[in-house]
Scaffold this motif. Structure first.
Motif, PDB file in Angstrom:
ATOM      1  N   ASN A   1     -79.804   1.982  25.582  1.00  0.00           N
ATOM      2  CA  ASN A   1     -79.700   2.702  27.002  1.00  0.00           C
ATOM      3  C   ASN A   1     -79.945   3.967  26.998  1.00  0.00           C
ATOM      4  O   ASN A   1     -80.074   4.733  27.836  1.00  0.00           O
ATOM      5  CB  ASN A   1     -78.299   2.390  27.571  1.00  0.00           C
ATOM      6  CG  ASN A   1     -78.685   1.919  29.207  1.00  0.00           C
ATOM      7  OD1 ASN A   1     -79.717   1.976  29.503  1.00  0.00           O
ATOM      8  ND2 ASN A   1     -77.791   1.321  29.855  1.00  0.00           N
ATOM      9  N   LEU A   2     -80.211   4.596  25.672  1.00  0.00           N
ATOM     10  CA  LEU A   2     -80.143   5.904  25.559  1.00  0.00           C
ATOM     11  C   LEU A   2     -81.491   6.430  25.973  1.00  0.00           C
ATOM     12  O   LEU A   2     -82.689   6.152  24.962  1.00  0.00           O
ATOM     13  CB  LEU A   2     -80.114   6.556  23.986  1.00  0.00           C
ATOM     14  CG  LEU A   2     -80.325   7.943  23.494  1.00  0.00           C
ATOM     15  CD1 LEU A   2     -79.383   8.809  24.513  1.00  0.00           C
ATOM     16  CD2 LEU A   2     -79.699   7.866  22.258  1.00  0.00           C
ATOM     17  N   ARG A   3     -81.780   7.038  26.918  1.00  0.00           N
ATOM     18  CA  ARG A   3     -83.215   7.560  27.393  1.00  0.00           C
ATOM     19  C   ARG A   3     -83.074   9.135  27.376  1.00  0.00           C
ATOM     20  O   ARG A   3     -82.350   9.809  27.624  1.00  0.00           O
ATOM     21  CB  ARG A   3     -83.663   6.953  28.778  1.00  0.00           C
ATOM     22  CG  ARG A   3     -83.717   5.596  29.037  1.00  0.00           C
ATOM     23  CD  ARG A   3     -83.400   5.136  30.243  1.00  0.00           C
ATOM     24  NE  ARG A   3     -81.895   5.349  30.671  1.00  0.00           N
ATOM     25  CZ  ARG A   3     -81.511   5.187  31.908  1.00  0.00           C
ATOM     26  NH1 ARG A   3     -82.358   4.905  32.935  1.00  0.00           N
ATOM     27  NH2 ARG A   3     -80.081   5.076  31.795  1.00  0.00           N
ATOM     28  N   ILE A   4     -84.437   9.423  26.829  1.00  0.00           N
ATOM     29  CA  ILE A   4     -84.225  10.879  26.893  1.00  0.00           C
ATOM     30  C   ILE A   4     -85.629  11.445  27.543  1.00  0.00           C
ATOM     31  O   ILE A   4     -86.769  10.777  27.410  1.00  0.00           O
ATOM     32  CB  ILE A   4     -84.275  11.470  25.427  1.00  0.00           C
ATOM     33  CG1 ILE A   4     -82.836  11.244  24.944  1.00  0.00           C
ATOM     34  CG2 ILE A   4     -84.846  12.768  25.091  1.00  0.00           C
ATOM     35  CD1 ILE A   4     -82.641  11.793  23.581  1.00  0.00           C
ATOM     36  N   ALA A   5     -85.625  12.679  28.299  1.00  0.00           N
ATOM     37  CA  ALA A   5     -86.928  13.178  28.914  1.00  0.00           C
ATOM     38  C   ALA A   5     -87.796  13.495  27.782  1.00  0.00           C
ATOM     39  O   ALA A   5     -87.543  13.946  26.635  1.00  0.00           O
ATOM     40  CB  ALA A   5     -86.722  14.315  29.608  1.00  0.00           C
TER      41      ALA A   5
ATOM     42  N   PHE B   1     -80.116  15.720  20.961  1.00  0.00           N
ATOM     43  CA  PHE B   1     -79.962  16.823  22.083  1.00  0.00           C
ATOM     44  C   PHE B   1     -79.885  18.184  21.198  1.00  0.00           C
ATOM     45  O   PHE B   1     -80.395  19.157  21.461  1.00  0.00           O
ATOM     46  CB  PHE B   1     -78.911  16.555  22.725  1.00  0.00           C
ATOM     47  CG  PHE B   1     -79.024  15.640  23.870  1.00  0.00           C
ATOM     48  CD1 PHE B   1     -79.548  14.689  23.875  1.00  0.00           C
ATOM     49  CD2 PHE B   1     -78.822  16.027  25.447  1.00  0.00           C
ATOM     50  CE1 PHE B   1     -80.053  13.748  25.003  1.00  0.00           C
ATOM     51  CE2 PHE B   1     -79.060  15.131  26.479  1.00  0.00           C
ATOM     52  CZ  PHE B   1     -79.768  14.032  26.351  1.00  0.00           C
TER      53      PHE B   1
ATOM     54  N   THR C   1     -86.768  26.072  38.039  1.00  0.00           N
ATOM     55  CA  THR C   1     -86.912  25.239  36.882  1.00  0.00           C
ATOM     56  C   THR C   1     -88.503  25.100  36.984  1.00  0.00           C
ATOM     57  O   THR C   1     -89.144  25.464  37.794  1.00  0.00           O
ATOM     58  CB  THR C   1     -86.600  23.681  37.114  1.00  0.00           C
ATOM     59  OG1 THR C   1     -86.934  23.462  38.648  1.00  0.00           O
ATOM     60  CG2 THR C   1     -85.004  23.597  37.160  1.00  0.00           C
ATOM     61  N   MET C   2     -89.043  24.562  35.674  1.00  0.00           N
ATOM     62  CA  MET C   2     -90.413  24.670  35.425  1.00  0.00           C
ATOM     63  C   MET C   2     -90.830  23.017  35.615  1.00  0.00           C
ATOM     64  O   MET C   2     -90.351  22.375  34.846  1.00  0.00           O
ATOM     65  CB  MET C   2     -90.663  25.326  34.186  1.00  0.00           C
ATOM     66  CG  MET C   2     -92.299  25.713  33.816  1.00  0.00           C
ATOM     67  SD  MET C   2     -92.361  26.161  32.287  1.00  0.00           S
ATOM     68  CE  MET C   2     -91.521  27.924  32.543  1.00  0.00           C
TER      69      MET C   2
ATOM     70  N   ARG D   1     -88.286  16.813  26.332  1.00  0.00           N
ATOM     71  CA  ARG D   1     -87.373  17.310  25.379  1.00  0.00           C
ATOM     72  C   ARG D   1     -87.710  16.985  23.879  1.00  0.00           C
ATOM     73  O   ARG D   1     -87.518  17.525  22.779  1.00  0.00           O
ATOM     74  CB  ARG D   1     -85.737  16.574  25.519  1.00  0.00           C
ATOM     75  CG  ARG D   1     -84.675  17.205  25.010  1.00  0.00           C
ATOM     76  CD  ARG D   1     -83.489  16.776  25.287  1.00  0.00           C
ATOM     77  NE  ARG D   1     -82.979  16.575  26.505  1.00  0.00           N
ATOM     78  CZ  ARG D   1     -81.853  17.554  26.909  1.00  0.00           C
ATOM     79  NH1 ARG D   1     -81.358  18.464  26.179  1.00  0.00           N
ATOM     80  NH2 ARG D   1     -81.542  17.178  28.261  1.00  0.00           N
TER      81      ARG D   1
ATOM     82  N   ILE E   1     -89.912   9.383  30.813  1.00  0.00           N
ATOM     83  CA  ILE E   1     -88.642   9.183  29.927  1.00  0.00           C
ATOM     84  C   ILE E   1     -88.925   8.304  28.912  1.00  0.00           C
ATOM     85  O   ILE E   1     -89.780   7.446  29.118  1.00  0.00           O
ATOM     86  CB  ILE E   1     -87.544   8.337  30.895  1.00  0.00           C
ATOM     87  CG1 ILE E   1     -86.907   9.241  32.208  1.00  0.00           C
ATOM     88  CG2 ILE E   1     -86.508   7.674  30.216  1.00  0.00           C
ATOM     89  CD1 ILE E   1     -86.367  10.312  31.540  1.00  0.00           C
TER      90      ILE E   1
ATOM     91  N   MET F   1     -81.870  21.706  21.006  1.00  0.00           N
ATOM     92  CA  MET F   1     -81.118  23.057  21.362  1.00  0.00           C
ATOM     93  C   MET F   1     -81.443  23.853  20.131  1.00  0.00           C
ATOM     94  O   MET F   1     -81.717  25.175  20.298  1.00  0.00           O
ATOM     95  CB  MET F   1     -79.656  22.697  21.521  1.00  0.00           C
ATOM     96  CG  MET F   1     -78.946  23.950  21.972  1.00  0.00           C
ATOM     97  SD  MET F   1     -79.352  24.142  23.674  1.00  0.00           S
ATOM     98  CE  MET F   1     -77.931  23.103  24.649  1.00  0.00           C
TER      99      MET F   1
ATOM    100  N   ILE G   1     -86.835  22.240  30.149  1.00  0.00           N
ATOM    101  CA  ILE G   1     -85.637  21.104  29.842  1.00  0.00           C
ATOM    102  C   ILE G   1     -84.534  21.580  30.847  1.00  0.00           C
ATOM    103  O   ILE G   1     -84.043  20.753  31.468  1.00  0.00           O
ATOM    104  CB  ILE G   1     -85.226  21.311  28.479  1.00  0.00           C
ATOM    105  CG1 ILE G   1     -86.431  20.907  27.373  1.00  0.00           C
ATOM    106  CG2 ILE G   1     -83.987  20.265  28.368  1.00  0.00           C
ATOM    107  CD1 ILE G   1     -85.800  21.044  25.909  1.00  0.00           C
ATOM    108  N   PHE G   2     -84.250  22.849  30.942  1.00  0.00           N
ATOM    109  CA  PHE G   2     -83.026  23.162  32.037  1.00  0.00           C
ATOM    110  C   PHE G   2     -83.697  24.133  32.759  1.00  0.00           C
ATOM    111  O   PHE G   2     -84.441  23.710  33.441  1.00  0.00           O
ATOM    112  CB  PHE G   2     -82.238  24.208  30.733  1.00  0.00           C
ATOM    113  CG  PHE G   2     -81.730  23.359  29.653  1.00  0.00           C
ATOM    114  CD1 PHE G   2     -80.953  22.361  29.913  1.00  0.00           C
ATOM    115  CD2 PHE G   2     -82.112  23.844  28.332  1.00  0.00           C
ATOM    116  CE1 PHE G   2     -80.332  21.599  28.567  1.00  0.00           C
ATOM    117  CE2 PHE G   2     -81.667  23.075  27.210  1.00  0.00           C
ATOM    118  CZ  PHE G   2     -80.919  21.839  27.392  1.00  0.00           C
ATOM    119  N   ASN G   3     -83.077  25.564  32.873  1.00  0.00           N
ATOM    120  CA  ASN G   3     -83.575  26.316  33.867  1.00  0.00           C
ATOM    121  C   ASN G   3     -83.579  27.688  33.626  1.00  0.00           C
ATOM    122  O   ASN G   3     -82.865  27.931  32.388  1.00  0.00           O
ATOM    123  CB  ASN G   3     -82.913  26.012  35.392  1.00  0.00           C
ATOM    124  CG  ASN G   3     -81.407  26.368  35.254  1.00  0.00           C
ATOM    125  OD1 ASN G   3     -80.886  26.591  34.032  1.00  0.00           O
ATOM    126  ND2 ASN G   3     -80.790  26.697  36.104  1.00  0.00           N
TER     127      ASN G   3
ATOM    128  N   GLU H   1     -77.502  10.473  20.177  1.00  0.00           N
ATOM    129  CA  GLU H   1     -77.504  11.568  21.250  1.00  0.00           C
ATOM    130  C   GLU H   1     -77.383  12.830  20.852  1.00  0.00           C
ATOM    131  O   GLU H   1     -78.041  13.674  21.082  1.00  0.00           O
ATOM    132  CB  GLU H   1     -76.750  10.941  22.202  1.00  0.00           C
ATOM    133  CG  GLU H   1     -76.916  11.733  23.605  1.00  0.00           C
ATOM    134  CD  GLU H   1     -76.078  11.173  24.662  1.00  0.00           C
ATOM    135  OE1 GLU H   1     -75.428  10.127  24.853  1.00  0.00           O
ATOM    136  OE2 GLU H   1     -75.790  12.336  25.480  1.00  0.00           O
TER     137      GLU H   1
END
Lengths: 418, 313, 285
Positions: free
Chosen positions: C132-136, C10, C118-119, C139, C126, C14, C208-210, C6
């Motif tokens: 169980n590791l799900r990521i949008a 992530f 947010t956009m 990203r 997902i 970044m 991803i963020f805002n 993770e």
């Protein structure tokens, strides 16, 4: 050269100060001045200004206060304590405001309360930190001009969250472990202090307590962690972080089998559902300030939101609007009562403090919300007066779930959880 | 230097003409002007671009606040506010020394970049140890523990501090030390060839400048009775830089007077110009960009030059 | 294990965004010795305009993004023009670019408000990575876009004529002039490319963020941190440093909590600087 600059500077300062000097000389009352002081770059600020102007317009149309025309003067604290103090002084001394309505940031409020004490001006305020009313308790004579009108003291969120868990249990949703995501801020700490013993009584365990800074937006990993720790509930206590919408969006897209229920300030906004493209559906939140557009609890509130929309083209953009609107009317009411009782100067702040204090738990005044003050000038938190109603977003509408006498809907669980 | 006397006189009689709400702002403007002048001491006279002056403002502010309210750290001692203010300056100077030793031996842009992130490091401290420093909202100091109580007294404290600081900085710059600062600025190689330990003088200037910033920060706290992280923040830093540069770097008087003008303009004169997508800050920044491009040596120098030419002709 | 994975995913996202942002900042510095404090404007303006075009004119996200990047490039050119005659004066350049950044920040504050926006993402949904590791998905897409852009840039700098000229000017401006390179043109090209990179970074970040007005200065902290670590003016240095900082950032957030992430990042950088003042890949000035 330096001489020239010095003289020019002095002249400039003197020139700017002079015209206002004349106003100071006038002593006889010919109008009532209401000051609004709030951060005007935020909806919480503009909503207060708009609501006060709406109330004043209505009052002037009906002959003003004791026959005097009401005038509104506006200050912007820019979320800066120094500016807040200077603006408060300007409104209170130069603009001769009889009462000041406003505030938002707790830090700015702490500073402006000093200006209030110095100018002895009535201050009907927003901001939710318990430290403000604590000042009234510590030094009543100095800070008695301050009344919290927009919302309950922030520690009351703890009682609401506890009731929220009880309400969920009564509806058959088991809550034993909660995952807290909260503002990295003093106010959230105060909430937690009150909340912990309440949870202990309920047999609820806090499996993790995450603190996030302003503008934090990385909720995905937190949600995944809550899932891994088998949390039953993700409890946000978020206001200043300002990213409650991101949390809701990421929760809705990850679809964990965990309800999102707590105090997410962003969710109170009437436009929140559209802003999140419907991700807000099924989010449970607290209606801070005790009023919602789609669930008004008094007649005046129902009228107010519609009048607001008619005048400005949209519903109140922040709950502070209710407080500011009420503040104008409560001021009018106490001035009139003081006058009726034959007070020599019905606009005197000292006098009006006593009249405001008459609205206590046994004698609330019903405006857009039923308002009553505690001895420390906080709002009384109770089912009968103002509390943060437990509410839920359901298909684009905000619905109050609890307490029963104001509820207009039943709890719904998201489809991926049933 | 002679102009300090009429300045003191003007500041002394100002309360007779100006209502207290504005007096409050003028006092703040004077404190701010000291920040600008002390920044100029470092940047204008030794040529090292310090982007982290607010580190020391905030440090001084929090030091004084905690010394005056020791209950915040669970201690119980009584420090006179004046002692607290001076200790705040000393601590800031000490930190200035440590940071100077670490960064000023490097040449080029690194000093600027490091000082640019310093205030942010210190600001994080406020959030991480919220119990002590009060986090975002800061904390307030009760009026009985404050230096002086009324607006008039506060104004005079600010005015006296501004006059003394201006005088002391002026004296330093007029002395041998000041000449060496300028030598470092004008040509580091030449200064070194003349046997001046350039690093030592840069550090000295940095320490002095940090001391004034720390004391000013401490008086800020006593002035407005609350301490909050805005004293560390970038907008304050920018306002300092803008005032100094527009005033004319390395002229002391230019930055000092421009500090007063910019602060009052931002918080008073320009607040009337607020409509639609224009506010006083936008106007201010636009003016500053224009001045910086058209008069890169600062208003003070350019106007002086013009006046001199005008007098000659 | 799953935690490491993770942090890796992530942190890469970044770091990729940081790299797009900081490499441009570093390139501009390398070529012109300009510390461009207005670099964050390109980052923010493109994200804000994309949101604005989508909301007001119902433009689709892809066309809106192209428009957004175009405006970021325009802003870059404007900053170039603004600093053209004061370039030799370090303090003035800082002043002008910083004042411009704050001016735009106020403008965004007044027109869009202080709240984050947010956009809508390029791709919804997902992706399950592991258990169980799900990521949008957005990203993962951001990682791909960032890496592809950086590779293209590396190719551009090392293989094309303009790229080689950029490299030459940043290594030795006088020698480049002697070789007959039009330094001004190279500088313009650098500004345009760097602004486009910042624009792309802004769009990916906002998906991803805002995005909020204060971001204009906030991203500068990351850019600073990256260039201090990677060495001023070094393109490869900034890319490597971006990923290092991305991982430090995410790992701290995950282990100590979000309030520590910036603190730890900044302290690490100050520490590295004390040991190695010119950064990891920096050259002596």
């Amino acid at each position: 050269m330096r001489w020239a600059v010095l003289v020019a500077l002095t002249l400039l300062i003197a020139l700017c100060a002079m015209p206002e000097q004349k106003q100071v000389a006038e002593q006889k009352r010919d109008k009532v001045v209401i000051g609004v002081l709030a951060p005007m770059s935020l909806p919480e600020g503009t909503a207060q200004e708009k609501a006060v102007k709406l109330a004043v317009e209505e009052i002037n149309a009906k002959g003003g206060i004791l026959g005097y025309k009401v005038e509104v003067v506006v200050g912007d604290d820019k979320l800066d304590p120094s500016v807040g103090v200077a603006e408060f002084k300007r409104l209170a001394t130069l603009q001769k405001a009889d009462v000041i309505i406003g505030g938002f940031s707790s830090g700015v409020m702490l500073a402006t309360m000093e200006a209030m004490a110095e100018t002895k001006t009535l201050f009907l305020a927003d901001a939710s930190s318990p430290s403000h009313s604590a000042k009234v308790a510590e030094n009543y004579e100095k800070y008695k001009y301050w009344f919290r009108i927009a919302q309950n003291n922030a520690t009351t969120f703890a009682f609401d969250i506890a009731d929220m868990i009880k309400m969920l249990r009564n509806n058959g949703y088991e809550v034993k472990k909660i995952y807290v995501i909260r503002d990295e801020h003093i106010w959230a700490e105060d909430v937690m202090k009150t909340l912990r013993p309440l949870l202990l009584d309920l047999g609820v365990e806090i499996i993790k307590d995450v603190q996030v800074p302003r503008n934090y937006a990385e909720y995905e990993s937190l949600i995944l962690e809550a899932e891994k720790l088998n949390a039953h509930l993700i409890v946000p206590i978020l206001a200043l972080t300002g990213t409650g919408d991101v949390l809701v969006k990421q929760w809705a897209s990850l679809r964990p089998k965990i309800l999102l229920a707590g105090h997410d300030l962003a969710a109170i906004d009437h436009g929140f559902f559209n802003k999140t493209n419907g991700a807000a559906n099924y989010v449970i939140f607290l209606a801070d300030g005790g009023a919602l557009v789609t669930a008004p609890i008094t007649e005046l509130c129902k009228e107010f939101v519609e009048k607001y929309k008619a005048k400005y083209g949209h519903y109140p953009e922040a709950h502070q609007a209710y407080g500011a609107y009420d503040a104008v009317y409560i001021y009018k009411r106490v001035v009139e009562e003081a006058s009726k009782n034959g007070e020599k100067d019905p606009f005197n702040a000292e006098t009006l403090v006593k009249y405001l204090e008459r609205f206590n738990e046994s004698n609330p005044i019903i405006l857009t919300r039923p308002i009553a003050f505690t001895p420390n000038h906080d709002l009384v938190w109770s089912d009968k007066t103002i509390r943060n109603w437990i509410s839920q977003w359901q298909d684009g509408k905000q619905v109050i779930l609890y307490p029963e006498h104001v509820a207009n809907g039943k709890l719904k669980l998201p489809p991926w959880m049933s | 230097m002679k102009a300090i006397i009429p300045l003191a006189f003007l500041l002394a009689i100002l309360p007779m003409f100006v209502p207290s709400a504005y007096l409050y702002l003028i006092g703040l403007a004077l404190l701010f002007a000291v920040l600008v002048a002390s920044w100029d001491l470092m940047v204008g006279y030794t040529g090292q671009v310090n982007l982290g002056h607010t580190t020391f403002v905030g440090l001084g502010a929090y030091t004084a606040a905690i010394l005056q309210l020791p209950a915040r750290i669970g201690a119980a001692f009584d420090v006179h506010p004046i002692v607290a203010v001076i200790l705040a300056g000393v601590l800031s100077a000490f930190f200035g020394l440590a940071i100077g030793l670490l960064t000023l031996r490097l040449k080029g842009y690194y000093f600027s970049l490091v000082t640019a992130i310093l205030p942010l490091v210190f600001m994080q401290k406020v959030f991480v140890w919220r119990g002590v420093f009060g986090g975002e909202e800061g904390f307030s100091i009760p009026s009985e523990k404050i230096l002086v109580a009324t607006t008039l007294e506060k104004y005079y404290v600010a005015a006296i501090f501004a006059i003394i600081s201006l005088g002391v900085i002026y004296a330093i710059l007029r002395s041998k030390i000041g000449l060496r600062f300028k030598a470092v600025r004008d040509s580091e190689e030449l200064a070194e060839a003349l046997g001046i330990d350039t690093t030592k003088y840069k550090i000295l200037a940095f320490v002095l400048s940090s001391f004034f910033a720390g004391v000013a920060g401490a008086i800020f706290v006593n002035y407005r009775m609350t301490v909050a992280p805005d004293l560390y923040d970038v907008p304050l830093m920018l306002l300092i830089i803008l005032s100094a540069v527009i005033g004319g770097l390395g002229t002391l008087w230019g930055p000092f007077l421009m500090g007063i003008i910019v602060y009052l303009a931002k918080n008073w004169w320009l607040t009337a110009f607020r409509f639609g997508i224009v506010n006083e800050e936008i106007i201010l920044y636009a003016i500053l960009i224009a001045v910086a491009i058209l008069m890169p040596r600062g208003v003070y120098n350019e106007v002086k030059e013009k006046l001199r030419r005008f007098a000659k002709s | 294990m799953i935690e490491l994975l993770e942090i890796f995913v992530f942190g890469t996202a970044m770091g990729g965004i940081f790299a797009l942002l900081a490499s441009g900042f570093s390139l501009i510095f390398g070529v012109s010795r300009i510390l461009n404090f207005a670099h964050g404007v390109c980052f923010s303006i493109s994200a804000y305009l994309v949101i604005y075009f989508i909301k007001e004119f119902s433009v689709d996200i892809f066309s809106a993004s192209i428009l957004g990047i175009f405006f970021a490039v325009l802003v870059g050119f404007f900053v170039y023009a603004l600093t053209k005659y004061i370039r030799h004066n370090v303090v003035m350049v800082i002043i002008v670019t910083l004042a411009f950044a704050l001016l735009v920040e106020q403008f965004l504050l007044l027109s869009f408000g202080n709240r984050g926006l947010t956009m809508p993402p390029f791709v919804e949904g997902i992706q399950v990575i592991y258990e169980n590791l799900r990521i949008a998905k957005v990203r993962l897409l951001a990682i791909a876009i960032a890496i592809a852009t950086l590779l293209a840039l590396e190719f551009f700098i090392s293989r094309t004529i303009i790229g080689k000229r950029i490299n030459a000017v940043s290594q030795d401006i006088e020698a480049a002039k002697l070789l007959g390179i039009n330094v001004e043109k190279v500088l313009i090209a650098t500004f345009l490319i760097s602004s486009a990179l910042a624009g792309i970074a802004g769009i990916l970040y906002a998906q991803i963020f805002n995005i909020y007005p204060a971001m204009i200065l906030r991203v500068l902290i990351y850019a600073f941190a990256v260039v201090i670590l990677g060495g001023l003016g070094s393109f490869r240095g900034s890319v490597v440093a971006s990923f290092i900082i991305g991982y430090i950032f995410v790992a701290t957030m995950k282990t100590l909590g979000a309030q520590w992430s910036e603190f730890v990042m900044l302290i690490t950088i100050v520490a590295i600087l004390a040991v190695r003042p010119t950064g990891l890949f920096g050259v002596k000035e």
